[in-house]
Design an enzyme around this catalytic site. Sequence first.
Site, PDB file in Angstrom:
ATOM      1  N   GLY A  48      39.997  30.043  55.581  1.00 52.38           N
ATOM      2  CA  GLY A  48      41.404  30.153  55.940  1.00 52.38           C
ATOM      3  C   GLY A  48      42.258  30.391  54.725  1.00 52.38           C
ATOM      4  O   GLY A  48      41.755  30.728  53.650  1.00 52.38           O
ATOM      5  N   GLU A  64      42.386  36.266  57.561  1.00 50.36           N
ATOM      6  CA  GLU A  64      41.611  35.459  56.619  1.00 50.36           C
ATOM      7  C   GLU A  64      40.107  35.549  56.899  1.00 50.36           C
ATOM      8  O   GLU A  64      39.309  35.674  55.972  1.00 50.36           O
ATOM      9  CB  GLU A  64      42.073  33.995  56.649  1.00 50.36           C
ATOM     10  CG  GLU A  64      43.413  33.754  55.993  1.00 50.36           C
ATOM     11  CD  GLU A  64      43.382  33.872  54.476  1.00 50.36           C
ATOM     12  OE1 GLU A  64      42.282  33.864  53.872  1.00 50.36           O
ATOM     13  OE2 GLU A  64      44.464  33.973  53.879  1.00 50.36           O
ATOM     14  N   GLU A  68      37.486  37.027  54.253  1.00 49.02           N
ATOM     15  CA  GLU A  68      36.486  36.137  53.664  1.00 49.02           C
ATOM     16  C   GLU A  68      35.077  36.359  54.197  1.00 49.02           C
ATOM     17  O   GLU A  68      34.102  36.114  53.481  1.00 49.02           O
ATOM     18  CB  GLU A  68      36.905  34.678  53.862  1.00 49.02           C
ATOM     19  CG  GLU A  68      38.178  34.344  53.090  1.00 49.02           C
ATOM     20  CD  GLU A  68      38.586  32.892  53.206  1.00 49.02           C
ATOM     21  OE1 GLU A  68      37.706  32.029  53.339  1.00 49.02           O
ATOM     22  OE2 GLU A  68      39.803  32.621  53.154  1.00 49.02           O
ATOM     23  N   SER A  82      49.268  17.833  58.501  1.00 47.02           N
ATOM     24  CA  SER A  82      50.091  17.973  57.303  1.00 47.02           C
ATOM     25  C   SER A  82      49.238  17.657  56.085  1.00 47.02           C
ATOM     26  O   SER A  82      48.207  16.988  56.191  1.00 47.02           O
ATOM     27  CB  SER A  82      51.290  17.027  57.366  1.00 47.02           C
ATOM     28  OG  SER A  82      50.832  15.688  57.410  1.00 47.02           O
ATOM     29  N   GLU A 117      29.295  30.821  47.892  1.00 47.86           N
ATOM     30  CA  GLU A 117      28.236  30.739  48.890  1.00 47.86           C
ATOM     31  C   GLU A 117      28.804  30.179  50.174  1.00 47.86           C
ATOM     32  O   GLU A 117      29.924  29.672  50.214  1.00 47.86           O
ATOM     33  CB  GLU A 117      27.077  29.869  48.402  1.00 47.86           C
ATOM     34  CG  GLU A 117      27.450  28.421  48.130  1.00 47.86           C
ATOM     35  CD  GLU A 117      26.276  27.588  47.631  1.00 47.86           C
ATOM     36  OE1 GLU A 117      25.373  27.306  48.431  1.00 47.86           O
ATOM     37  OE2 GLU A 117      26.295  27.219  46.441  1.00 47.86           O
TER      38      GLU A 117
END
Length: 160
Positions: A48, A64, A68, A82, A117
Amino acid sequence: MKKCKCLFCKFENPKVTVTGIILKDNKILVGKRNIKDQPFYGEWDFFGGFMNKDESPEEAMKREIKEELGVDCSVFYITSFSGTSEYKGYSFPVTTLVYFVELNGNKFKLDTNENSEMAWIPLKELNSIAFDSNQKLLKYLKEKFLYDFADIKELVRQLD
């Protein structure tokens, strides 16, 4: 720690992040952080990142995952937490929006600039994760989504 005394910094409004939870066979997919000048270098993290301007949370999560893992996905909102993040000595609040992520296909390619990794780790064995909001999320996942197949089989047997 605040960098300035402007009105925007005074209120310390959180920046929005998105976090993807990818589960398979009671294991969770995590990446090992690989950017040396960012917090939690070398530690496991969920996939993320930060939302961009003019981007919806769902668009951010899909972007994302594409960046990724190199794969398209479907996302389903779960909850939010939060927390705090840090960049170059500046600590600031974040709100993390959490999504279940379903990858489109089994082939994905890890962006090794961001993560060195990746691994499928049994959820019950994952005890440490980067960022305080993700620690809250990990606890939530273990409370809500950890199940034992032997217990389930026994319950099904009792119903038969």
